[in-house]
Design a protein around this motif. Structure first.
Motif, mmCIF file in Angstrom:
data_model
loop_
_atom_site.group_PDB
_atom_site.id
_atom_site.type_symbol
_atom_site.label_atom_id
_atom_site.label_comp_id
_atom_site.label_asym_id
_atom_site.label_seq_id
_atom_site.Cartn_x
_atom_site.Cartn_y
_atom_site.Cartn_z
ATOM 1 N N GLU A 52 0.778 -1.029 0.143
ATOM 2 C CA GLU A 52 0.392 0.100 -0.332
ATOM 3 C C GLU A 52 0.804 1.591 -0.120
ATOM 4 N N ARG A 53 2.226 1.035 0.567
ATOM 5 C CA ARG A 53 3.021 2.242 0.700
ATOM 6 C C ARG A 53 3.103 2.773 -1.103
ATOM 7 N N TRP A 54 3.878 1.913 -2.291
ATOM 8 C CA TRP A 54 4.181 2.290 -3.512
ATOM 9 C C TRP A 54 2.644 2.546 -3.552
ATOM 10 N N ILE A 55 1.651 2.186 -3.780
ATOM 11 C CA ILE A 55 0.774 2.856 -4.457
ATOM 12 C C ILE A 55 0.384 4.292 -3.985
ATOM 13 N N ALA A 56 0.133 4.202 -2.109
ATOM 14 C CA ALA A 56 -0.070 5.747 -2.378
ATOM 15 C C ALA A 56 0.857 6.121 -2.707
ATOM 16 N N ASP A 57 2.659 6.442 -2.795
ATOM 17 C CA ASP A 57 2.726 6.978 -3.550
ATOM 18 C C ASP A 57 2.602 7.601 -4.226
ATOM 19 N N GLY A 58 2.574 6.507 -5.615
ATOM 20 C CA GLY A 58 2.525 6.542 -6.814
ATOM 21 C C GLY A 58 1.239 7.598 -7.182
ATOM 22 N N LYS A 59 0.707 7.578 -6.262
ATOM 23 C CA LYS A 59 -1.204 7.800 -6.726
ATOM 24 C C LYS A 59 -0.429 9.328 -5.433
ATOM 25 N N SER A 60 0.403 10.144 -4.662
ATOM 26 C CA SER A 60 0.663 11.144 -4.422
ATOM 27 C C SER A 60 1.003 11.969 -4.859
ATOM 28 N N VAL A 61 2.916 11.628 -6.397
ATOM 29 C CA VAL A 61 3.050 12.173 -7.296
ATOM 30 C C VAL A 61 2.258 12.755 -8.551
ATOM 31 N N LYS A 62 1.168 11.679 -8.590
ATOM 32 C CA LYS A 62 0.866 11.881 -9.963
ATOM 33 C C LYS A 62 -0.029 13.533 -9.484
ATOM 34 N N GLU A 63 -1.121 12.584 -8.424
ATOM 35 C CA GLU A 63 -1.589 13.774 -8.161
ATOM 36 C C GLU A 63 -1.166 15.430 -8.146
ATOM 37 N N LYS A 64 0.305 15.526 -7.300
ATOM 38 C CA LYS A 64 0.512 16.611 -7.318
ATOM 39 C C LYS A 64 1.361 17.082 -8.551
ATOM 40 N N LEU A 65 1.809 16.516 -9.586
ATOM 41 C CA LEU A 65 2.679 16.600 -10.337
ATOM 42 C C LEU A 65 1.099 17.665 -11.742
ATOM 43 N N GLU A 66 0.016 16.815 -11.831
ATOM 44 C CA GLU A 66 -1.230 17.166 -12.390
ATOM 45 C C GLU A 66 -1.893 18.637 -12.267
ATOM 46 N N ALA A 67 -1.441 18.408 -10.349
ATOM 47 C CA ALA A 67 -2.420 18.828 -10.113
ATOM 48 C C ALA A 67 -1.455 20.948 -10.197
ATOM 49 N N LYS A 68 -0.402 20.386 -10.684
ATOM 50 C CA LYS A 68 0.213 21.655 -11.735
ATOM 51 C C LYS A 68 0.826 22.051 -13.085
ATOM 52 N N GLY A 69 -0.657 21.324 -13.743
ATOM 53 C CA GLY A 69 -0.712 21.081 -15.068
ATOM 54 C C GLY A 69 0.267 19.632 -16.117
ATOM 55 N N TYR A 70 0.748 19.513 -15.323
ATOM 56 C CA TYR A 70 1.803 18.236 -16.035
ATOM 57 C C TYR A 70 1.108 17.149 -16.506
ATOM 58 N N LYS A 71 1.780 16.075 -17.466
ATOM 59 C CA LYS A 71 1.238 15.442 -18.222
ATOM 60 C C LYS A 71 1.915 14.374 -17.573
ATOM 61 N N VAL A 72 1.556 12.956 -17.043
ATOM 62 C CA VAL A 72 2.236 11.551 -15.530
ATOM 63 C C VAL A 72 2.432 10.360 -16.879
ATOM 64 N N ASP A 73 3.094 9.741 -16.270
ATOM 65 C CA ASP A 73 3.158 8.305 -16.799
ATOM 66 C C ASP A 73 3.076 7.588 -15.703
ATOM 67 N N LEU A 74 2.289 6.804 -15.130
ATOM 68 C CA LEU A 74 2.514 6.264 -13.367
ATOM 69 C C LEU A 74 2.724 4.948 -14.563
ATOM 70 N N GLN A 75 3.850 4.436 -13.966
ATOM 71 C CA GLN A 75 3.404 2.239 -13.893
ATOM 72 C C GLN A 75 3.846 2.323 -13.382
ATOM 73 N N TYR A 76 3.753 1.161 -12.345
ATOM 74 C CA TYR A 76 3.738 -0.316 -11.983
ATOM 75 C C TYR A 76 4.102 -1.304 -12.296
ATOM 76 N N ALA A 77 5.493 -2.054 -11.609
ATOM 77 C CA ALA A 77 6.397 -2.761 -12.216
ATOM 78 C C ALA A 77 5.854 -4.412 -11.687
ATOM 79 N N ASN A 78 4.829 -4.690 -10.391
ATOM 80 C CA ASN A 78 5.275 -5.546 -9.952
ATOM 81 C C ASN A 78 5.645 -6.087 -9.659
#
Length: 379
Positions: A52-78
């Motif tokens: 759950e830690r890495w799920i939260a990290d990915g979500k948080s980074v993506k949301e904060k970047l998108e809030a500033k207007g950037y496009k984000v390509d978020l991928q998880y490698a399992n």
């Protein structure tokens, strides 16, 4: 025929020229400082969705970047190294302007990083230091040695050997303990282990703490990919091989909450958690919600809280600095040598959390709600 040939050649050259210009967009020679956020893409590579830690990290980074207007390509490698390599390759090919990478194996992405460097794409190593490459531009993390010290001190406090302020506790021992470490392909594992062992060493040296299994080297106690199931199996084996004489485990040094839960399952299956056989003091890390509930219920002793919201903010600030052709702010330029270079880093503070700290540290800060803590899940 000649006119047709000239036209064909001219058209081909025009296509090649356009392709060349297009290839120098994201991550190429285009001046990203003059572009709008909506025209820029940040590739974010996270190691797994099993934590759950890495799920939260990915979500948080993506949301904060998108809030500033950037496009984000978020991928998880399992937790699959070839998958992460392929995903990072794809991010580079599709034109990422910056890469934020939390590596599964800190030595497995050298080819991808060289490709990024060739296209002048800055690489930010996220929480796990990428090793063996010149092409790591910055590192954002927590003070990982201090995490280890805090885990060692938390075990001493859980055993009653030390108080919260580090003063001498009421208990004297000796206590049987066992040691667990993280995955050897994660650079943080060594920092956590060294910090913890430095904190425990005086008590190990004078016999107050006894590792009954005698497994004290990081290679002996490592847990591949930080897997909960692997930790449970090893704890079961330790109980069978080293505690079949009636001796009891009093404490377990665990570097991560998922590992802690595997240890707890093995101990519960062996009858621990009763008045006659109390649950040992067990440490952890990441303040995962399932483990926070265990701490609140008096099962797990402690965890180390690393506010990943702040880590995400630092990653975003670093990415923006690179995009604006500025030097990111570092507060450590000496510690993190990846085997090829010292990588400038920004390290965030950490906090040990016991039952009495849960509300103030995790609920009042908005990290979790009281209802989530009570339920042991975020949904």
């Amino acid at each position: 025929m000649t006119k047709r040939f000239v036209a064909t050649v001219s058209g081909a050259l025009l296509v090649l020229g356009l392709a060349a210009c297009g290839g120098q967009g994201a991550g190429g020679t285009t001046d990203t400082a003059s572009q709008q956020p909506a025209d820029l893409t940040i590739g974010v590579s996270m190691p797994t969705q099993t934590s759950e830690r890495w799920i939260a990290d990915g979500k948080s980074v993506k949301e904060k970047l998108e809030a500033k207007g950037y496009k984000v390509d978020l991928q998880y490698a399992n937790d699959d190294i070839p998958t992460q390599s392929q995903q990072v390759d794809q991010m580079i090919t599709q034109g990422a302007d910056v890469l934020i990478v939390a590596a599964i194996d800190g030595t497995a992405l050298s080819g991808q990083l060289q490709a990024a460097a060739d296209k002048k794409i800055p690489v930010i190593s996220y929480d796990r230091l990428i090793r063996g490459s010149q092409n790591v531009d910055f590192y954002v993390s927590f003070d990982n040695y201090k995490v280890g010290v805090a885990q060692g001190k938390s075990l001493l406090r859980g055993l009653g050997l030390e108080n919260a302020d580090g003063s001498k506790g009421t208990k004297t021992g000796p206590f049987n303990i066992e040691l667990f470490a993280g995955s050897l392909d994660d650079n943080n594992t060594q920092f956590f282990f060294q910090g913890a062992m430095d904190a425990l060493k005086p008590y190990l040296d004078n016999g107050t703490l006894v590792v009954k299994s005698q497994q004290t080297k990081v290679e002996q106690i490592a847990t591949l990919r930080w897997q909960q199931e692997a930790a449970q199996k090893r704890m079961e084996n330790l109980l069978t091989s080293s505690y079949n004489d009636g001796a009891k485990v009093a404490g377990v040094l665990s570097p991560y909450d998922g590992i802690s839960r595997g240890i707890i399952t093995a101990l519960q299956n062996a009858g621990y958690g009763t008045a006659a056989k109390p649950m040992p003091a067990i440490t952890g890390q990441d303040a995962e919600i399932a483990s926070v509930k265990l701490i609140n219920d008096g099962v797990q002793s402690s965890t180390i809280f690393k506010d990943t919201r702040k880590l995400a903010e630092e990653a975003v600030s670093t990415a923006e600095a690179f995009l604006q052709k500025k030097t990111p702010e570092a507060n450590d330029t000496k510690t993190y040598n990846n085997g090829v270079k010292v990588v400038p880093a920004y390290l965030l503070p950490i906090q040990a959390v016991f039952k009495e700290d849960v509300t103030k540290a995790l609920v009042d800060s908005g990290y979790y709600t009281a209802a989530q803590v009570a339920a042991g899940k975020t949904k």
